[in-house]
Design a protein around this motif. Structure first.
Motif, PDB file in Angstrom:
ATOM      1  N   ALA A  16       4.551   6.021  11.990  1.00 17.11           N
ATOM      2  CA  ALA A  16       4.808   4.731  11.746  1.00 17.11           C
ATOM      3  C   ALA A  16       5.371   3.950  12.950  1.00 17.11           C
ATOM      4  N   SER A  17       6.642   4.624  13.472  1.00 13.43           N
ATOM      5  CA  SER A  17       7.567   4.064  14.398  1.00 13.43           C
ATOM      6  C   SER A  17       6.479   4.001  15.662  1.00 13.43           C
ATOM      7  N   GLU A  18       5.688   4.888  15.926  1.00 13.60           N
ATOM      8  CA  GLU A  18       4.903   4.692  17.258  1.00 13.60           C
ATOM      9  C   GLU A  18       3.883   3.725  17.105  1.00 13.60           C
ATOM     10  N   TRP A  19       3.263   3.672  15.840  1.00 14.40           N
ATOM     11  CA  TRP A  19       2.417   2.499  15.713  1.00 14.40           C
ATOM     12  C   TRP A  19       2.782   1.156  16.157  1.00 14.40           C
ATOM     13  N   LEU A  20       3.864   0.899  15.469  1.00 10.37           N
ATOM     14  CA  LEU A  20       4.807  -0.356  15.665  1.00 10.37           C
ATOM     15  C   LEU A  20       5.157  -0.495  17.296  1.00 10.37           C
ATOM     16  N   TYR A  21       5.506   0.736  17.808  1.00 10.90           N
ATOM     17  CA  TYR A  21       5.903   0.532  19.373  1.00 10.90           C
ATOM     18  C   TYR A  21       4.701   0.143  20.212  1.00 10.90           C
ATOM     19  N   LEU A  22       3.329   0.721  19.610  1.00  8.02           N
ATOM     20  CA  LEU A  22       2.291   0.308  20.295  1.00  8.02           C
ATOM     21  C   LEU A  22       1.662  -0.821  20.193  1.00  8.02           C
ATOM     22  N   ALA A  23       2.107  -1.368  18.876  1.00  7.53           N
ATOM     23  CA  ALA A  23       1.738  -2.864  18.791  1.00  7.53           C
ATOM     24  C   ALA A  23       2.569  -3.930  19.606  1.00  7.53           C
ATOM     25  N   GLU A  24       3.962  -3.647  19.795  1.00 10.47           N
ATOM     26  CA  GLU A  24       4.667  -4.136  20.683  1.00 10.47           C
ATOM     27  C   GLU A  24       4.124  -3.994  22.104  1.00 10.47           C
ATOM     28  N   GLN A  76     -10.161   5.504  23.918  1.00  9.86           N
ATOM     29  CA  GLN A  76     -10.627   4.218  24.043  1.00  9.86           C
ATOM     30  C   GLN A  76     -10.879   3.810  22.588  1.00  9.86           C
ATOM     31  N   HIS A  77     -11.322   4.691  21.606  1.00 10.52           N
ATOM     32  CA  HIS A  77     -12.016   4.332  20.417  1.00 10.52           C
ATOM     33  C   HIS A  77     -10.687   3.694  19.637  1.00 10.52           C
ATOM     34  N   VAL A  78      -9.437   4.551  19.712  1.00  9.03           N
ATOM     35  CA  VAL A  78      -8.099   3.872  18.997  1.00  9.03           C
ATOM     36  C   VAL A  78      -7.852   2.400  19.620  1.00  9.03           C
ATOM     37  N   LEU A  79      -7.873   2.240  20.871  1.00  2.73           N
ATOM     38  CA  LEU A  79      -7.455   0.965  21.385  1.00  2.73           C
ATOM     39  C   LEU A  79      -8.688  -0.153  20.905  1.00  2.73           C
ATOM     40  N   ASP A  80      -9.678   0.205  20.781  1.00  2.00           N
ATOM     41  CA  ASP A  80     -10.918  -0.792  20.236  1.00  2.00           C
ATOM     42  C   ASP A  80     -10.551  -1.112  18.932  1.00  2.00           C
ATOM     43  N   ASP A  81     -10.168  -0.001  18.160  1.00  2.00           N
ATOM     44  CA  ASP A  81      -9.829  -0.422  16.445  1.00  2.00           C
ATOM     45  C   ASP A  81      -8.561  -1.072  16.549  1.00  2.00           C
ATOM     46  N   LEU A  82      -7.496  -1.143  17.329  1.00  6.13           N
ATOM     47  CA  LEU A  82      -6.391  -1.929  17.304  1.00  6.13           C
ATOM     48  C   LEU A  82      -6.820  -3.123  17.678  1.00  6.13           C
ATOM     49  N   VAL A  83      -7.779  -3.460  18.804  1.00  7.21           N
ATOM     50  CA  VAL A  83      -8.083  -4.822  19.153  1.00  7.21           C
ATOM     51  C   VAL A  83      -8.713  -5.566  17.741  1.00  7.21           C
ATOM     52  N   VAL A  84      -9.877  -5.022  17.269  1.00  5.74           N
ATOM     53  CA  VAL A  84     -10.455  -5.322  15.914  1.00  5.74           C
ATOM     54  C   VAL A  84      -9.495  -5.575  14.758  1.00  5.74           C
ATOM     55  N   ALA A  85      -8.759  -4.688  14.362  1.00  6.68           N
ATOM     56  CA  ALA A  85      -7.755  -4.872  13.274  1.00  6.68           C
ATOM     57  C   ALA A  85      -6.819  -5.785  13.577  1.00  6.68           C
ATOM     58  N   SER A  86      -6.111  -6.232  14.914  1.00  8.77           N
ATOM     59  CA  SER A  86      -5.334  -7.187  15.170  1.00  8.77           C
ATOM     60  C   SER A  86      -5.766  -8.593  14.839  1.00  8.77           C
ATOM     61  N   LEU A 127      -1.861   8.954   8.285  1.00 10.25           N
ATOM     62  CA  LEU A 127      -2.682   8.065   8.005  1.00 10.25           C
ATOM     63  C   LEU A 127      -4.180   8.172   8.609  1.00 10.25           C
ATOM     64  N   SER A 128      -5.532   8.387   8.137  1.00 11.01           N
ATOM     65  CA  SER A 128      -6.551   8.535   8.903  1.00 11.01           C
ATOM     66  C   SER A 128      -7.257   6.988   9.254  1.00 11.01           C
ATOM     67  N   ILE A 129      -7.892   6.850  10.017  1.00 13.75           N
ATOM     68  CA  ILE A 129      -8.228   5.595  10.556  1.00 13.75           C
ATOM     69  C   ILE A 129      -9.842   5.563  10.688  1.00 13.75           C
ATOM     70  N   GLU A 130     -10.497   4.570  10.252  1.00 11.51           N
ATOM     71  CA  GLU A 130     -12.039   4.664  10.672  1.00 11.51           C
ATOM     72  C   GLU A 130     -12.396   3.103  10.886  1.00 11.51           C
ATOM     73  N   ARG A 131     -13.610   2.894  11.492  1.00  7.64           N
ATOM     74  CA  ARG A 131     -13.966   1.448  11.402  1.00  7.64           C
ATOM     75  C   ARG A 131     -15.365   1.766  10.533  1.00  7.64           C
ATOM     76  N   THR A 132     -15.625   0.386   9.774  1.00  6.49           N
ATOM     77  CA  THR A 132     -16.899   0.505   9.095  1.00  6.49           C
ATOM     78  C   THR A 132     -17.217  -0.745   8.760  1.00  6.49           C
ATOM     79  N   ASN A 133     -18.556  -0.966   8.523  1.00  9.26           N
ATOM     80  CA  ASN A 133     -18.956  -2.336   8.165  1.00  9.26           C
ATOM     81  C   ASN A 133     -18.712  -2.681   6.753  1.00  9.26           C
ATOM     82  N   GLY A 134     -18.263  -3.948   6.508  1.00 11.96           N
ATOM     83  CA  GLY A 134     -18.092  -4.437   5.104  1.00 11.96           C
ATOM     84  C   GLY A 134     -19.315  -4.575   4.350  1.00 11.96           C
ATOM     85  N   GLY A 135     -19.468  -4.942   3.347  1.00 19.42           N
ATOM     86  CA  GLY A 135     -20.454  -5.105   2.634  1.00 19.42           C
ATOM     87  C   GLY A 135     -20.900  -4.146   1.302  1.00 19.42           C
ATOM     88  N   LYS A 136     -21.996  -4.076   1.174  1.00 22.11           N
ATOM     89  CA  LYS A 136     -22.318  -3.032   0.061  1.00 22.11           C
ATOM     90  C   LYS A 136     -21.954  -1.481   0.119  1.00 22.11           C
TER      91      LYS A 136
END
Length: 274
Positions: A16-24, A76-86, A127-136
């Motif tokens: 978690a501390s590394e995650w926050l460091y990356l956010a910074e 790259q997919h981790v960076l892409d997910d960070l951009v979407v989540a942010s 923590l596992s992370i994945e990108r998915t479409n919302g909806g049904k």
């Protein structure tokens, strides 16, 4: 800790501390606010003291030295997910149990894209992370994991009571048999039949937990919250105030399809808000 699979199935593990460091480092300043719900989620993640964050990232190969200083070296997919989540202005946190297994999930909702994180007890609270479409698909997957059944009639009346009194009674569940529990609930609600059904679900749950919806108003994160409780015969959706000075609760028998429609409506509102 964050665990994610790269397209080559390589796992990336971050504390978690590394995650926050990356956010910074990436300039995601909103996540650095201690009141941001995702910051709270990470802060509550077990995070062993591993020393200097940059050194641990270097040891994992996610930070490298260059002539211009340290640079990040994440898939790259981790960076892409960070951009979407942010970019998310809405979020959902789910904490629930099914039998002996506990789940905790956090959803970043940005338009029709959802970045889902799940805390994995078997992976040392990773923590596992994945990108998915919302909806049904997402609402159906959530309803399935939460054991929502399709048997609950949609016309049964809701039960209204004091949230504080309900919590007090529920804490005594282990000391009461089902008839005693139903009698206490009937005294609170005035509905004998509904109280018997609720008592049966409290005593023999397949799954139960809490759902928190967050929406950023431009000044703060607004919160809506509810609980649920399901067994083989009945699903209960329990709404209550997020304000400490208010003391009310409404327990509503809720078919699975209706629960999924509630989620879909909320995801749809999230899309409109973007």
């Amino acid at each position: 800790m964050l665990i994610t699979d790269s397209p080559r199935k390589k796992k990336v593990v971050l504390q978690a501390s590394e995650w926050l460091y990356l956010a910074e480092r990436l300039g995601i300043n909103r996540w650095l606010d201690p009141n941001h719900p995702f910051h709270v989620f990470l802060r509550e993640t077990p995070d062993p003291d591993t020393g200097d964050v940059r050194e641990t990232l270097r040891s994992k190969g996610y930070m490298a030295e260059s002539t211009q200083g340290d640079r990040l070296s994440l898939p790259q997919h981790v960076l892409d997910d960070l951009v979407v989540a942010s970019a998310s202005g809405k979020a959902c946190r789910l904490t629930y149990t099914c039998g002996k297994r506990s789940y905790e999930e956090y959803l970043h909702i940005a338009g029709d894209q959802v970045i889902r994180l799940e805390r994995l007890v078997e992976e040392a609270c990773g923590l596992s992370i994945e990108r998915t479409n919302g909806g049904k698909p997402l609402s159906g997957a959530l309803a399935g994991r939460m054991k929502w059944n399709s048997r609950t009639p949609g016309e049964l009346p809701a039960l209204m009571m004091s949230k504080k009194q309900f919590d007090t009674v529920k804490n005594q569940t282990g000391e009461l048999d089902r008839n005693q529990l139903a009698a206490l609930l009937a005294d609170m609600t005035g509905d004998v039949e509904g109280s018997i059904a609720l008592a049966k679900c409290i005593k023999t749950p397949l799954a139960q937990g809490e759902i928190r919806f967050y929406a950023y108003s431009g000044e703060c994160w607004e919160l809506q919250q509810m609980q649920f409780m399901n067994n083989t015969h009945m699903n209960w959706l329990i709404r209550y105030s997020a304000k400490d000075e208010e003391d009310w609760m409404i327990a509503t028998p809720t078919p699975r399809q209706q629960f999924q429609e509630i989620l879909l409506k909320w995801f749809h509102q999230a899309i409109e808000a973007e």
